[in-house]
Scaffold this motif. Structure first.
Motif, mmCIF file in Angstrom:
data_model
loop_
_atom_site.group_PDB
_atom_site.id
_atom_site.type_symbol
_atom_site.label_atom_id
_atom_site.label_comp_id
_atom_site.label_asym_id
_atom_site.label_seq_id
_atom_site.Cartn_x
_atom_site.Cartn_y
_atom_site.Cartn_z
ATOM 1 N N GLY A 1 23.180 85.002 29.011
ATOM 2 C CA GLY A 1 21.748 84.988 29.249
ATOM 3 C C GLY A 1 21.005 84.496 28.022
ATOM 4 N N VAL A 2 19.715 84.842 27.944
ATOM 5 C CA VAL A 2 18.894 84.411 26.814
ATOM 6 C C VAL A 2 19.455 84.948 25.501
ATOM 7 C CG1 VAL A 2 16.604 84.521 25.783
ATOM 8 C CG2 VAL A 2 16.836 84.235 28.251
ATOM 9 N N THR A 3 19.761 86.260 25.472
ATOM 10 C CA THR A 3 20.275 86.863 24.250
ATOM 11 C C THR A 3 21.663 86.322 23.914
ATOM 12 O OG1 THR A 3 19.004 88.884 24.626
ATOM 13 C CG2 THR A 3 20.856 89.035 23.115
ATOM 14 N N GLY A 4 22.530 86.199 24.927
ATOM 15 C CA GLY A 4 23.865 85.677 24.685
ATOM 16 C C GLY A 4 23.842 84.270 24.101
ATOM 17 N N GLY A 5 22.953 83.431 24.615
ATOM 18 C CA GLY A 5 22.841 82.075 24.093
ATOM 19 C C GLY A 5 22.423 82.053 22.636
ATOM 20 N N ARG A 6 21.531 82.953 22.251
ATOM 21 C CA ARG A 6 21.079 82.987 20.847
ATOM 22 C C ARG A 6 22.145 83.581 19.932
ATOM 23 N NH1 ARG A 6 14.870 83.972 21.874
ATOM 24 N NH2 ARG A 6 14.595 82.012 23.008
ATOM 25 N N ILE A 7 22.929 84.507 20.460
ATOM 26 C CA ILE A 7 24.039 85.035 19.662
ATOM 27 C C ILE A 7 25.009 83.910 19.332
ATOM 28 C CG2 ILE A 7 26.066 86.538 19.705
ATOM 29 C CD1 ILE A 7 24.426 88.488 21.435
ATOM 30 N N ALA A 8 25.362 83.102 20.334
ATOM 31 C CA ALA A 8 26.313 82.020 20.130
ATOM 32 C C ALA A 8 25.854 81.060 19.043
ATOM 33 C CB ALA A 8 26.529 81.264 21.445
ATOM 34 N N LYS A 9 24.554 80.797 18.972
ATOM 35 C CA LYS A 9 24.031 79.866 17.970
ATOM 36 C C LYS A 9 24.092 80.445 16.556
ATOM 37 C CE LYS A 9 20.821 77.519 21.124
ATOM 38 N NZ LYS A 9 19.402 77.255 21.450
ATOM 39 N N ARG A 10 24.122 81.772 16.435
ATOM 40 C CA ARG A 10 24.094 82.409 15.120
ATOM 41 C C ARG A 10 25.475 82.802 14.597
ATOM 42 N NH1 ARG A 10 19.441 82.557 17.370
ATOM 43 N NH2 ARG A 10 17.520 82.755 16.155
ATOM 44 N N LEU A 11 26.472 82.750 15.449
ATOM 45 C CA LEU A 11 27.788 83.211 15.014
ATOM 46 C C LEU A 11 28.376 82.346 13.910
ATOM 47 C CD1 LEU A 11 29.414 84.278 18.398
ATOM 48 C CD2 LEU A 11 28.716 85.761 16.499
ATOM 49 N N ASN A 12 28.078 81.057 13.915
ATOM 50 C CA ASN A 12 28.629 80.189 12.878
ATOM 51 C C ASN A 12 28.043 80.485 11.506
ATOM 52 O OD1 ASN A 12 30.724 78.338 13.642
ATOM 53 N ND2 ASN A 12 29.271 77.456 15.103
ATOM 54 N N ILE A 13 26.934 81.192 11.459
ATOM 55 C CA ILE A 13 26.356 81.558 10.169
ATOM 56 C C ILE A 13 27.119 82.733 9.572
ATOM 57 C CG2 ILE A 13 24.268 82.368 9.002
ATOM 58 C CD1 ILE A 13 22.635 80.934 11.134
ATOM 59 N N VAL A 14 27.468 83.707 10.398
ATOM 60 C CA VAL A 14 28.207 84.872 9.889
ATOM 61 C C VAL A 14 29.712 84.642 9.893
ATOM 62 C CG1 VAL A 14 26.397 86.479 10.585
ATOM 63 C CG2 VAL A 14 28.259 85.982 12.175
ATOM 64 N N ALA A 15 30.173 83.700 10.711
ATOM 65 C CA ALA A 15 31.615 83.387 10.787
ATOM 66 C C ALA A 15 31.776 81.879 10.898
ATOM 67 C CB ALA A 15 32.245 84.081 11.983
ATOM 68 N N PRO A 16 31.648 81.163 9.780
ATOM 69 C CA PRO A 16 31.708 79.698 9.810
ATOM 70 C C PRO A 16 32.972 79.192 10.500
ATOM 71 C CG PRO A 16 31.007 80.472 7.647
ATOM 72 C CD PRO A 16 31.430 81.689 8.417
ATOM 73 N N GLY A 17 32.753 78.260 11.414
ATOM 74 C CA GLY A 17 33.886 77.645 12.102
ATOM 75 C C GLY A 17 34.467 78.469 13.233
ATOM 76 N N CYS A 18 33.811 79.566 13.601
ATOM 77 C CA CYS A 18 34.372 80.429 14.643
ATOM 78 C C CYS A 18 34.392 79.706 15.989
ATOM 79 C CB CYS A 18 33.595 81.737 14.747
ATOM 80 S SG CYS A 18 31.994 81.593 15.549
ATOM 81 N N ARG A 19 35.333 80.084 16.818
ATOM 82 C CA ARG A 19 35.446 79.543 18.169
ATOM 83 C C ARG A 19 34.968 80.595 19.159
ATOM 84 N NH1 ARG A 19 40.496 78.430 16.072
ATOM 85 N NH2 ARG A 19 41.487 79.840 17.552
#
Length: 347
Positions: free
Chosen positions: A37-55
């Motif tokens: 959803g809206v929140t899930g989509g924004r989480i996905a965009k921020r994960l690379n900041i806390v976990a660079p290169g994450c899949r």
């Protein structure tokens, strides 16, 4: 509180966390995101900041959780109920970060503590805006007091449609709280209180609601005698709360806000009230909080078992620093400007 409320953003290095805090290398970077959803989509965009290169693997909450197998952490970002997904994932030995704000979900997830400990994985309960960021702010403020006896939370706004429906249900249920150390249950929609949120949100009437935050706050602050949580609502919200929603919810609400107020005393016995808050899109605040907790899981800094936002063993300043780095401005109320009698301007 008068309308000339001011909020101050503290310098990150001076207040929230030392600027020299060293980032620990992340050894794993596979994340299963349950819900899109809206929140899930924004989480996905921020994960690379806390976990660079994450899949990131998207998992349908209505499907088979085995699709998440192989991930190092799972984020439950769907509207719920989340307990079925959580049981499957914990039994697979997978750490979990839950963004739910449903009281039934929170109560059910808390019951998985023994299972999570047995599996040796953390299960973060309340990693959204509220519960989540509210608990972290409460812990930060309480840490500035010699003793705390009251914590009061107010929430304004919703994220996506699932969040809007939950807000609607919360005004029709039973509001839980604590008064003089005794649990209380009041009718949701009662107890109107004018609450001032950080600008640009400002003041809104807020009411008791069926929210999980008091349950987690009581667990993490057992010596606090008074705890309450309210949401903003207008007359239509309250009158229609026990009916089906009259119109479909918006894809996303406007700017939301939280306000956390703690009351207690200093070492000298002086009575003190401290207030902190956030004015931001609800989905953005929730996503930043969930991503910050996900980073902590991937770093291996959380113990096995249920971990609730606001728990004393958490690196609260580190998490708040990460949330700010992910785009959420944290604010603290610092006082009301006033004029002395001799300097008051002429009318």
């Amino acid at each position: 509180m008068p309308s000339r409320t001011r909020h101050r953003r503290h310098a990150t290095a001076a207040w929230w966390v030392a600027a020299t805090r060293a980032a620990r290398p992340l050894m794993v970077s596979r994340v299963a995101l349950v819900g899109n959803g809206v929140t899930g989509g924004r989480i996905a965009k921020r994960l690379n900041i806390v976990a660079p290169g994450c899949r990131v693997t998207q998992v349908d909450p209505r499907g088979d959780m085995s699709a998440a197998r192989g991930a190092d952490v799972a984020i439950l970002a769907h509207g719920g109920p989340q307990i079925r997904s959580a049981i499957c994932l914990v039994e697979m030995g997978m750490p979990i970060v839950s963004v739910t704000d449903r009281i039934t979900d929170v109560q059910a997830l808390l019951e998985l503590d023994d299972t999570a400990r047995l599996q040796g994985v953390p299960l973060v309960v309340g990693a959204g805006m509220s519960p989540g960021l509210t608990g972290l702010l409460a812990r930060h403020l309480v840490g500035q007091l010699e003793a705390c006896d009251e914590i009061h939370i107010a929430v304004h706004g919703t994220a996506g449609p699932a969040c809007a429906r939950q807000h609607h249900r919360a005004l029709a249920g039973h509001a839980y709280g604590l008064h003089d150390g005794e649990p209380i249950v009041k009718s949701a929609g009662s107890g109107r209180e004018l609450c001032w949120f950080p600008e640009p949100v400002g003041a809104y009437d807020c009411y008791r609601a069926e929210l999980p935050a008091p349950i987690l706050l009581h667990q993490n602050f057992p010596d606090v005698g008074r705890i309450s949580a309210r949401v903003s609502a207008n007359r239509r919200d309250r009158l229609t709360a026990r009916l089906p929603m009259l119109s479909p919810p918006h894809s996303e609400g406007g700017v939301g806000a939280i306000r956390v107020e703690v009351r207690g005393c200093s070492a000298t016995g002086k009575r003190i009230t401290l207030i902190a808050g956030v004015a931001e899109l609800v989905a953005t605040s929730a996503a930043a909080t969930a991503a910050a907790f996900t980073g902590a899981v991937l770093e291996g800094s959380l113990r096995a078992g249920v971990v609730a936002s606001g728990a004393p063993e958490l690196d609260t300043l580190g998490l708040l620093h990460t949330i700010e780095r992910l785009g959420v401005r944290l604010q603290e109320f610092t006082g009301i400007p006033h004029f002395s009698a001799e300097k008051r301007p002429h009318d």
